[in-house]
Scaffold this active site. Structure first.
Site, PDB file in Angstrom:
ATOM      1  CG  HIS A 151      35.474  59.440  25.550  1.00 62.10           C
ATOM      2  ND1 HIS A 151      35.224  58.178  25.069  1.00 62.10           N
ATOM      3  CD2 HIS A 151      35.282  60.293  24.513  1.00 62.10           C
ATOM      4  CE1 HIS A 151      34.884  58.260  23.784  1.00 62.10           C
ATOM      5  NE2 HIS A 151      34.906  59.525  23.432  1.00 62.10           N
ATOM      6  CD  GLU A 211      34.325  58.165  20.107  1.00 60.69           C
ATOM      7  OE1 GLU A 211      33.553  59.141  20.107  1.00 60.69           O
ATOM      8  OE2 GLU A 211      35.450  58.196  20.646  1.00 60.69           O
ATOM      9  CG  ASP A 269      27.830  59.467  20.826  1.00 61.17           C
ATOM     10  OD1 ASP A 269      28.536  60.465  21.082  1.00 61.17           O
ATOM     11  OD2 ASP A 269      27.814  58.908  19.717  1.00 61.17           O
ATOM     12  CG  HIS A 310      31.245  62.422  22.905  1.00 61.09           C
ATOM     13  ND1 HIS A 310      30.674  61.238  22.498  1.00 61.09           N
ATOM     14  CD2 HIS A 310      32.550  62.359  22.521  1.00 61.09           C
ATOM     15  CE1 HIS A 310      31.579  60.495  21.892  1.00 61.09           C
ATOM     16  NE2 HIS A 310      32.725  61.160  21.890  1.00 61.09           N
ATOM     17  CD  GLU A 311      35.833  64.529  23.520  1.00 57.08           C
ATOM     18  OE1 GLU A 311      36.715  63.841  24.061  1.00 57.08           O
ATOM     19  OE2 GLU A 311      35.484  64.356  22.331  1.00 57.08           O
TER      20      GLU A 311
END
Length: 419
Positions: free
Chosen positions: A279, A353, A357, A275-276
């Site tokens: 980004h 976000e 995801d 997930h990070e």
């Protein structure tokens, strides 16, 4: 003009306080004493009751602290407290830079000391009661002293730079201030983990093993320029877990709280990091930076206009215009603009976000990410069904149920799409 600005400041303070307390009460009333069907299988009845008690305890503390600070600022305005402080700093030093440091230093230090009982209660009563607190009294005290030192050096340095830019820059003050503060922001984004984090926490490289191998494999598969994986001693202060990556450009470090290793499985940790990395791959960091810089450019432009008007200083009761009095008045009047920009930032952040995801889902880690989010939310007693209005105004992340639903739809879509 000064009287009009004074009244405007009062209205802004009152309306902001009333609106925020209304949102708090709305959020509390939205709680259901019975375990909602949507949370069945996530919270059991005991954990759900604990999460409600935790929210209520923190909300009450926040309301009392907010009321205290609100009345304090109101009293400073109505009973000429800022004017009195202005007289004090002028007597202590004739140097305008020294006056600025003293004015904001005394204000910031006094406010922090006066709200210290609330900070203490939050840490040693509420967090302790619900099993989160690991902070000892010596750690609490040393953290506070270090924070004052860092705030004094960094905050004081930025203040002096902005004042110098205002004094020397003339009509282009806002451009000079913007350029200098922007460079500082970028510098801190690049070196925060190396310069600031070690003052409060210890970092150690992640040892060789299954987790490190899995993270390095994920980084290679996703094109993430990983230069190091470190474990932070988050358990020194709390049982709550977290993870993040730091650095701009080609060098990235992954920081894992030691509590995260205790809370999640290897695959779940890898899913959180996917997930990070999402980004990073979606360039959310750079997009957020561009938005922040654009907002700051507008802020300094407006600040330049405000500081050129002595009425801004006079609006808080100070007769002789000064950089620091004008800056304080401007910050109070800028609150509505900041509030609106905050809403825009939250909307953008929630969208990011969802995209991060989705990236984790595309890496085949959707189910593990859902499991990780559930575990982290339950272990931290998160409010999983906040009022939608409260989410809109205050949440930078979608709620767990919103993220879970979106991830499951993405998984289903991926599974039904012909290869």
């Amino acid at each position: 003009m000064a009287h009009l600005l004074f009244e405007l400041i009062l209205w802004i303070l009152v309306l902001d306080f009333v609106f925020e307390r209304w949102l708090d009460r709305l959020n509390l009333k939205h709680l259901s004493p019975e375990l909602p069907a949507a949370l069945s299988g996530i919270y059991n009845a005991e954990k759900y009751a604990a999460s409600q008690q935790y929210l209520k305890a923190n909300s009450r503390l926040s309301m009392v602290q907010s009321a205290f600070v609100f009345l304090l600022v109101l009293a400073m305005l109505l009973f000429h407290g800022f004017a009195f402080l202005d007289e004090v700093v002028r007597k202590l030093t004739p140097n305008p830079y020294g006056q600025t440091l003293l004015f904001f230093g005394i204000l910031g230090f006094s406010l922090d000391v006066l709200t210290l009982p609330f900070q203490w209660y939050g840490t040693f009563v509420i967090e302790e009661k619900f099993g989160f607190n690991k902070t000892t009294v010596p750690v609490f005290v040393t953290d506070k002293l270090k924070m004052w030192l860092v705030s004094g050096v960094v905050g004081g340095g930025l203040l002096l730079f902005i004042q110098w830019a205002y004094t020397a820059g003339g009509a282009v003050f806002w451009l000079i201030a913007f350029a200098g503060v922007s460079l500082f922001m970028i510098f801190m984004a690049m070196f925060y983990t190396s310069l600031i984090v070690p003052l409060f926490n210890k970092l150690r490289p992640l040892e060789e093993g299954e987790l490190k191998t899995a993270i390095e494999k994920l980084a290679a598969q996703t094109g993430f320029p990983l230069t190091g994986i470190y474990i932070m001693d988050g358990s020194k202060r709390s049982t709550k877990a977290n993870a993040y990556f730091s650095g701009l450009g080609p060098k990235k470090k992954i920081i894992l709280y030691d509590t995260l290793l205790e809370e999640l499985s290897t695959e779940e940790i890898v899913a959180v990091l996917a997930h990070e990395i999402g980004h990073y791959r979606k360039k959310h960091i750079y997009k957020g930076l561009v938005v922040s810089l654009a907002e700051m450019l507008v802020l300094f432009f407006l600040l330049g206009k405000a500081l050129s008007m002595p009425e801004f200083s006079q609006a808080i009761g100070v007769q002789n215009a000064s950089f620091y009095a004008g800056l304080l008045a401007f910050s109070l009047l800028y609150a509505p603009v900041s509030f609106i920009l905050g809403i825009v930032e939250n909307v953008l952040s929630r969208r990011h976000e969802y995209q991060a995801d989705a990236f984790a889902v595309s890496a085949g880690l959707g189910k593990s990410l859902v499991n990780a989010l559930i575990r982290l939310s339950v272990s931290s007693l998160s409010n999983l069904q906040p009022h939608p209005l409260y989410v809109f105004f205050h949440y930078s992340h979608p709620t767990l149920l919103q993220r879970k639903s979106a991830i499951e739809k993405q998984i289903e879509k991926l599974n039904t799409t012909p290869s």
